[in-house]
Design an enzyme around this catalytic site. Structure first.
Site, PDB file in Angstrom:
ATOM      1  N   GLU A  26       4.427   3.993   5.790  1.00  7.65           N
ATOM      2  CA  GLU A  26       3.211   3.173   5.704  1.00  7.65           C
ATOM      3  C   GLU A  26       2.082   3.964   5.064  1.00  7.65           C
ATOM      4  O   GLU A  26       2.088   5.199   5.079  1.00  7.65           O
ATOM      5  CB  GLU A  26       2.859   2.694   7.128  1.00  7.65           C
ATOM      6  CG  GLU A  26       1.558   1.955   7.301  1.00  7.65           C
ATOM      7  CD  GLU A  26       1.452   0.636   6.552  1.00  7.65           C
ATOM      8  OE1 GLU A  26       1.716   0.606   5.346  1.00  7.65           O
ATOM      9  OE2 GLU A  26       1.051  -0.374   7.185  1.00  7.65           O
ATOM     10  N   ASP A  27       1.095   3.264   4.533  1.00  3.07           N
ATOM     11  CA  ASP A  27      -0.015   3.956   3.880  1.00  3.07           C
ATOM     12  C   ASP A  27      -1.006   4.529   4.897  1.00  3.07           C
ATOM     13  O   ASP A  27      -1.386   5.693   4.826  1.00  3.07           O
ATOM     14  CB  ASP A  27      -0.742   3.044   2.864  1.00  3.07           C
ATOM     15  CG  ASP A  27      -1.184   1.704   3.444  1.00  3.07           C
ATOM     16  OD1 ASP A  27      -0.961   1.434   4.648  1.00  3.07           O
ATOM     17  OD2 ASP A  27      -1.766   0.898   2.682  1.00  3.07           O
ATOM     18  N   GLY A  44       0.778  -1.237   0.000  1.00  6.67           N
ATOM     19  CA  GLY A  44       0.000   0.000   0.000  1.00  6.67           C
ATOM     20  C   GLY A  44       0.806   1.282   0.000  1.00  6.67           C
ATOM     21  O   GLY A  44       0.341   2.311  -0.490  1.00  6.67           O
ATOM     22  N   LYS A  65      -6.356   7.036  10.719  1.00  6.36           N
ATOM     23  CA  LYS A  65      -7.790   6.921  11.016  1.00  6.36           C
ATOM     24  C   LYS A  65      -7.939   6.676  12.517  1.00  6.36           C
ATOM     25  O   LYS A  65      -8.139   5.548  12.972  1.00  6.36           O
ATOM     26  CB  LYS A  65      -8.327   5.703  10.254  1.00  6.36           C
ATOM     27  CG  LYS A  65      -9.668   5.905   9.572  1.00  6.36           C
ATOM     28  CD  LYS A  65     -10.243   4.579   9.107  1.00  6.36           C
ATOM     29  CE  LYS A  65      -9.841   4.171   7.722  1.00  6.36           C
ATOM     30  NZ  LYS A  65     -10.436   2.867   7.334  1.00  6.36           N
ATOM     31  N   PHE A 121     -13.827   3.578   4.660  1.00  4.67           N
ATOM     32  CA  PHE A 121     -12.820   2.781   3.962  1.00  4.67           C
ATOM     33  C   PHE A 121     -12.355   3.539   2.728  1.00  4.67           C
ATOM     34  O   PHE A 121     -13.157   3.914   1.880  1.00  4.67           O
ATOM     35  CB  PHE A 121     -13.375   1.404   3.586  1.00  4.67           C
ATOM     36  CG  PHE A 121     -12.267   0.435   3.311  1.00  4.67           C
ATOM     37  CD1 PHE A 121     -11.614  -0.216   4.348  1.00  4.67           C
ATOM     38  CD2 PHE A 121     -11.850   0.206   2.002  1.00  4.67           C
ATOM     39  CE1 PHE A 121     -10.553  -1.079   4.100  1.00  4.67           C
ATOM     40  CE2 PHE A 121     -10.788  -0.672   1.753  1.00  4.67           C
ATOM     41  CZ  PHE A 121     -10.147  -1.312   2.793  1.00  4.67           C
ATOM     42  N   VAL A 122     -11.058   3.767   2.654  1.00  5.50           N
ATOM     43  CA  VAL A 122     -10.513   4.563   1.557  1.00  5.50           C
ATOM     44  C   VAL A 122      -9.630   3.724   0.633  1.00  5.50           C
ATOM     45  O   VAL A 122      -9.001   2.753   1.071  1.00  5.50           O
ATOM     46  CB  VAL A 122      -9.730   5.796   2.077  1.00  5.50           C
ATOM     47  CG1 VAL A 122     -10.662   6.777   2.758  1.00  5.50           C
ATOM     48  CG2 VAL A 122      -8.610   5.365   3.027  1.00  5.50           C
ATOM     49  N   ASP A 153      -4.699   2.280  11.096  1.00  2.00           N
ATOM     50  CA  ASP A 153      -6.113   1.997  11.333  1.00  2.00           C
ATOM     51  C   ASP A 153      -6.263   1.529  12.780  1.00  2.00           C
ATOM     52  O   ASP A 153      -6.315   2.337  13.699  1.00  2.00           O
ATOM     53  CB  ASP A 153      -6.538   0.952  10.290  1.00  2.00           C
ATOM     54  CG  ASP A 153      -8.027   0.714  10.238  1.00  2.00           C
ATOM     55  OD1 ASP A 153      -8.784   1.696  10.268  1.00  2.00           O
ATOM     56  OD2 ASP A 153      -8.432  -0.462  10.156  1.00  2.00           O
ATOM     57  N   ARG A 167      -5.682   0.454  -6.442  1.00  2.00           N
ATOM     58  CA  ARG A 167      -4.408   1.035  -6.001  1.00  2.00           C
ATOM     59  C   ARG A 167      -3.929   2.134  -6.940  1.00  2.00           C
ATOM     60  O   ARG A 167      -3.198   3.034  -6.524  1.00  2.00           O
ATOM     61  CB  ARG A 167      -3.331  -0.057  -5.936  1.00  2.00           C
ATOM     62  CG  ARG A 167      -3.521  -1.063  -4.804  1.00  2.00           C
ATOM     63  CD  ARG A 167      -2.217  -1.800  -4.563  1.00  2.00           C
ATOM     64  NE  ARG A 167      -2.353  -3.029  -3.811  1.00  2.00           N
ATOM     65  CZ  ARG A 167      -2.324  -3.101  -2.479  1.00  2.00           C
ATOM     66  NH1 ARG A 167      -2.191  -2.010  -1.762  1.00  2.00           N
ATOM     67  NH2 ARG A 167      -2.441  -4.271  -1.873  1.00  2.00           N
ATOM     68  N   ASP A 197      -5.764  -0.269  -1.307  1.00  2.62           N
ATOM     69  CA  ASP A 197      -6.598  -1.193  -2.083  1.00  2.62           C
ATOM     70  C   ASP A 197      -7.822  -1.661  -1.324  1.00  2.62           C
ATOM     71  O   ASP A 197      -7.923  -1.543  -0.100  1.00  2.62           O
ATOM     72  CB  ASP A 197      -5.791  -2.443  -2.439  1.00  2.62           C
ATOM     73  CG  ASP A 197      -5.613  -3.367  -1.230  1.00  2.62           C
ATOM     74  OD1 ASP A 197      -5.174  -2.877  -0.168  1.00  2.62           O
ATOM     75  OD2 ASP A 197      -5.936  -4.570  -1.328  1.00  2.62           O
TER      76      ASP A 197
HETATM   77  P1  IMP Z   1      -3.889  -1.666  11.182  1.00  3.55           P
HETATM   78  O1  IMP Z   1      -2.966  -2.740  11.599  1.00  3.55           O
HETATM   79  O2  IMP Z   1      -5.322  -1.978  11.528  1.00  3.55           O
HETATM   80  O3  IMP Z   1      -3.479  -0.291  11.618  1.00  3.55           O
HETATM   81  O4  IMP Z   1      -3.971  -1.736   9.616  1.00  3.55           O
HETATM   82  C1  IMP Z   1      -3.139  -1.138   8.766  1.00  3.55           C
HETATM   83  C2  IMP Z   1      -3.346  -1.738   7.390  1.00  3.55           C
HETATM   84  O5  IMP Z   1      -4.725  -1.997   7.090  1.00  3.55           O
HETATM   85  C3  IMP Z   1      -2.907  -0.756   6.359  1.00  3.55           C
HETATM   86  O6  IMP Z   1      -1.567  -0.954   6.022  1.00  3.55           O
HETATM   87  C4  IMP Z   1      -3.828  -1.040   5.192  1.00  3.55           C
HETATM   88  O7  IMP Z   1      -3.263  -2.032   4.372  1.00  3.55           O
HETATM   89  C5  IMP Z   1      -5.074  -1.604   5.794  1.00  3.55           C
HETATM   90  N1  IMP Z   1      -6.152  -0.600   5.858  1.00  3.55           N
HETATM   91  C6  IMP Z   1      -6.679  -0.039   6.960  1.00  3.55           C
HETATM   92  N2  IMP Z   1      -7.638   0.845   6.678  1.00  3.55           N
HETATM   93  C7  IMP Z   1      -7.713   0.859   5.332  1.00  3.55           C
HETATM   94  C8  IMP Z   1      -8.545   1.603   4.397  1.00  3.55           C
HETATM   95  O8  IMP Z   1      -9.396   2.440   4.735  1.00  3.55           O
HETATM   96  N3  IMP Z   1      -8.307   1.335   3.084  1.00  3.55           N
HETATM   97  C9  IMP Z   1      -7.391   0.432   2.647  1.00  3.55           C
HETATM   98  N4  IMP Z   1      -6.610  -0.268   3.481  1.00  3.55           N
HETATM   99  C10 IMP Z   1      -6.783  -0.061   4.811  1.00  3.55           C
HETATM  100 MG    MG Z   2      -1.107  -2.114   3.793  1.00  2.04          MG
END
Ligand code: IMP
Ligand code: MG
Length: 180
Positions: A99-100, A44, A131, A152-153, A103, A165, A159
């Site tokens: 990182e992208d 991402g 987020k 969700f973006v 979440d 993407r 993606d």
């Molecule tokens: P975390 O471990 O829950 O913080 O998740 C991080 C990963 O979840 C990111 O690197 C993304 O790949 C994916 N992710 C979380 N939210 C989104 C979203 O809104 N769109 C797309 N990918 C997301």
């Molecule tokens: Mg990712």
């Protein structure tokens, strides 16, 4: 296939470009005179990484990691799996994870803990999007591009099931796409 599955553009290509330059400037100032290892989290963060690194005016090296926390859907499983580790030794180095999106915070809190066990000089995190409403574990990045609402973006590297993407902007995905 592309924009028709999205509700709206949340962040435009030109807003991303402008903010990316600001983040790069901050990183350049914070690490003046030092070398940094920039670690791109696949897949991402690839587009953000490629744009950000070209604006950073420091001695840099690149490395890549791939992790999985999401599987195929739109909600996190909470557990993080390393698919590909960095190839470099990070002992004594200034590491910046790129990182992208943050979440739940699970992925980055795990990665920072993991890399810190290898005795780097510093580990910092730069995320394009944050987020905060979705946090399950306390985590704050050192550099954040944009705070986004709890939607969700997709696009600019992000993606849903590996699609979208290549959209140049960050867009809100239609709910009916990920709930069907
Ligand atoms: P975390 O471990 O829950 O913080 O998740 C991080 C990963 O979840 C990111 O690197 C993304 O790949 C994916 N992710 C979380 N939210 C989104 C979203 O809104 N769109 C797309 N990918 C997301
Ligand atoms: Mg990712």
């Amino acid at each position: 296939m592309r924009y028709e599955d999205t509700d709206k553009v949340l962040i435009t290509e030109s807003e991303i470009k402008k903010r990316t330059a600001e983040l790069a400037k901050q990183i350049t100032n914070d690490f003046k005179g030092e070398e940094v290892l920039l670690v791109c989290i696949l897949r991402g963060a690839v587009l953000f990484f490629a744009d950000l690194v070209r604006e950073i005016e420091l001695e840099v090296a690149f490395d890549f990691m791939a992790v999985s926390s999401y599987g195929a859907g739109a909600s996190s499983s909470g557990e993080v799996r390393i698919i590909k580790d960095v190839s470099s030794r990070i002992e004594g180095k200034n590491v910046i994870i790129i990182e992208d999106i943050i979440d739940s915070g699970n992925t980055l809190s795990y990665l920072v803990r993991l890399l810190n066990q290898r005795h780097p000089k510093t580990v910092k995190v730069c995320a394009l999007l944050d987020k905060p409403a979705r946090r399950e574990v306390a985590f704050e990045a050192d550099y954040v591009g944009f705070k986004v609402p709890n939607e969700f973006v997709v696009g600019y590297g992000l993606d849903y099931n590996e699609s979208y993407r290549n959209l140049p902007d960050v867009c809100v995905l239609k709910k009916e796409i990920y709930t069907k």
